[in-house]
Design an enzyme around this catalytic site. Sequence first.
Site, short mmCIF file in Angstrom:
data_model
loop_
_atom_site.label_atom_id
_atom_site.label_comp_id
_atom_site.label_asym_id
_atom_site.label_seq_id
_atom_site.Cartn_x
_atom_site.Cartn_y
_atom_site.Cartn_z
N ASP A 1 29.90 20.79 -6.44
CA ASP A 1 28.65 21.55 -6.48
C ASP A 1 27.50 20.60 -6.86
O ASP A 1 27.55 19.95 -7.91
CB ASP A 1 28.75 22.71 -7.47
CG ASP A 1 27.67 23.76 -7.23
OD1 ASP A 1 27.12 23.80 -6.11
OD2 ASP A 1 27.37 24.52 -8.16
N HIS B 1 14.83 24.16 -9.40
CA HIS B 1 15.86 24.66 -10.32
C HIS B 1 16.13 23.65 -11.43
O HIS B 1 16.23 24.02 -12.61
CB HIS B 1 17.15 24.97 -9.56
CG HIS B 1 18.31 25.27 -10.46
ND1 HIS B 1 18.38 26.43 -11.20
CD2 HIS B 1 19.41 24.54 -10.78
CE1 HIS B 1 19.51 26.42 -11.93
NE2 HIS B 1 20.15 25.29 -11.69
N GLU C 1 24.23 32.19 -9.26
CA GLU C 1 23.37 31.13 -8.73
C GLU C 1 23.32 31.26 -7.21
O GLU C 1 24.36 31.29 -6.54
CB GLU C 1 23.89 29.73 -9.13
CG GLU C 1 23.78 29.48 -10.64
CD GLU C 1 24.12 28.06 -11.05
OE1 GLU C 1 24.84 27.36 -10.29
OE2 GLU C 1 23.65 27.64 -12.13
N GLU D 1 23.09 29.94 -3.73
CA GLU D 1 23.38 28.62 -3.15
C GLU D 1 23.81 28.76 -1.69
O GLU D 1 24.13 29.85 -1.22
CB GLU D 1 24.53 27.92 -3.91
CG GLU D 1 24.25 27.74 -5.40
CD GLU D 1 25.14 26.67 -6.04
OE1 GLU D 1 25.68 25.82 -5.32
OE2 GLU D 1 25.27 26.72 -7.28
N ASP E 1 27.54 30.75 -7.17
CA ASP E 1 28.27 29.99 -8.21
C ASP E 1 28.10 30.73 -9.55
O ASP E 1 27.19 30.46 -10.32
CB ASP E 1 27.68 28.58 -8.29
CG ASP E 1 28.30 27.75 -9.41
OD1 ASP E 1 29.45 28.03 -9.79
OD2 ASP E 1 27.62 26.83 -9.89
N ARG F 1 26.69 31.06 -19.02
CA ARG F 1 25.74 30.14 -19.65
C ARG F 1 26.10 29.78 -21.08
O ARG F 1 25.80 28.67 -21.55
CB ARG F 1 24.33 30.75 -19.63
CG ARG F 1 23.80 31.07 -18.25
CD ARG F 1 23.72 29.83 -17.39
NE ARG F 1 23.16 30.15 -16.06
CZ ARG F 1 23.24 29.34 -15.03
NH1 ARG F 1 23.85 28.16 -15.14
NH2 ARG F 1 22.72 29.68 -13.87
N GLN G 1 28.91 27.33 -20.96
CA GLN G 1 28.33 26.09 -20.44
C GLN G 1 27.56 25.33 -21.51
O GLN G 1 27.69 24.10 -21.64
CB GLN G 1 27.41 26.44 -19.26
CG GLN G 1 26.84 25.25 -18.50
CD GLN G 1 25.98 25.69 -17.31
OE1 GLN G 1 25.85 26.88 -17.01
NE2 GLN G 1 25.38 24.72 -16.64
N LYS H 1 32.18 27.44 -15.07
CA LYS H 1 32.00 27.62 -13.63
C LYS H 1 33.31 27.90 -12.90
O LYS H 1 33.29 28.43 -11.79
CB LYS H 1 31.40 26.34 -13.04
CG LYS H 1 30.10 25.88 -13.67
CD LYS H 1 28.92 26.59 -13.09
CE LYS H 1 27.62 25.90 -13.46
NZ LYS H 1 26.48 26.54 -12.79
N THR I 1 33.87 31.48 -7.84
CA THR I 1 32.78 31.10 -6.93
C THR I 1 32.95 31.98 -5.70
O THR I 1 34.03 32.00 -5.11
CB THR I 1 32.91 29.62 -6.51
OG1 THR I 1 32.96 28.81 -7.69
CG2 THR I 1 31.74 29.20 -5.64
N GLU J 1 16.73 31.31 -15.07
CA GLU J 1 15.33 31.00 -14.79
C GLU J 1 14.45 32.24 -14.84
O GLU J 1 13.35 32.21 -15.39
CB GLU J 1 15.21 30.34 -13.41
CG GLU J 1 15.90 28.99 -13.32
CD GLU J 1 16.10 28.54 -11.89
OE1 GLU J 1 17.17 28.84 -11.32
OE2 GLU J 1 15.18 27.90 -11.33
CA CA Z 1 25.73 25.70 -9.18
#
Ligand code: CA
Length: 445
Positions: free
Chosen positions: A139, A146, A211, A213, A245, A249, A252, A265, A269, A386
């Site tokens: 990834d 971003h 996310e 993507e 994805d 958080r 992470q 992660k 996915t 975000e």
């Molecule tokens: Ca990602």
Amino acid sequence: MNPSLINATHDPALRSWVASANLPGADFPIQNLPFAVFSVRGCAAAARCGVGIGDQILDVAACAPLLSGLAAEAALACAAATLNALMALGNAAASALRAELSRLLSAGQTAQRELLAQALHPLAGVDLHLPVKVGGYTDFFASVHHATNAGRLFRPDAPLLPNYKYVPVAYSGRANSVRVGGAPLQRPWGQLKAADQAAPEFAPARRLDYEVELGIYIGAASQTGRPLAVADAWDHVFGVSLLNDWSARDIQAWEYQPLGPFLAKSFATSVAPWVITAEALAPFRQAMAARDAGDPAPLPHLFDAADQALGGLSVDIEAQLRSARMRAQDLPAQRLSRSNAATLYWSFAQMLAHHTSNGSALDTGDLLGSGTISGATADALGSLLELTRGGAEPLTLAATQEQRTFLHDGDEVSLRARSERAGFVGIGWGHCTGTLGAATATPLG
Ligand code: CA
């Protein structure tokens, strides 16, 4: 758009004898011909590859007797329950097959319609499966918007790390985390440590995010020790798909230093069932987004003038959220963002060139995520991280007045996309949808 990439299959005047493919705004007009793996509902053992046309899917292997040469070989590869055999044949085979399918499905073709009609199945009556057996999953982090937004939450004065404008940054993900949209998805357990906690706890993640993507599927493999040139990279791209994805958080934030994302992660996915071929995307190629004045030029092995002129891809992607309460009340989803892949800082070709630049190979079935696709404006943010500034500014779901910082159990996230270009017929990408299930009651499930 490069005239040399455009051929008869992109002709905007083409119509199909499958009437639903000709409706304005259809996802799957005859100019698209995206691949999926399907089975007639209730017959999962008979999964095979098909091509979307209007509201139907065409059993491609069933068309092989009508074809010859490379196109027939490619069609026979579609009898498998994944696209890998077709992808391994390379883009010349995929292109030969596309030309023939375009001919067979075009309105001017009448001789073989009866046989072809027997190979068509209404999408309403089929199940769609994970289209590719994914070998490796990487990834990237190719959106500078971003990267800046996420970095600003941690380093307000210097959001971008010094390597960003030189290195198409990526991490290695888990291939077995990849599942098709609609497949079950569960909130993970993990180590969580809030800033005011002295030690971490092991608990279900509380800051679960998505996310927006795109995923790039590798067709023809590259060779160990033979890095791909940017100019040759698209020869190894079979197609592109929507990808979500899912990201925890809080897991992470605690685990990522110093080696990057791992368990935050690797629990899930999601990819869309539809793979848009590299050839179908030709009309939607465009110049890369301009680098800011003062940005360094890409190093020579990542620079190609033609890629700068045509390496961008116009894909307009929406993320939508629908809570359990909204579904129960039959309320429509709320759009959270709308961003475009043409704003990426690094092109797909640069990602492939970087990936192989140390001599490592890309294999058929490898999947490369683009990284979260965010734009420069507040309505183009491709993650809740975000949109809510790390959870500090909740958003409101207008229909129910529910608030969200991160996802609640039962929330359904759906990514949808279209590619449009004046003078061409626009194409849809299908959708990539997942509904978050509750964590298991105990850590061991
Ligand atoms: Ca990602």
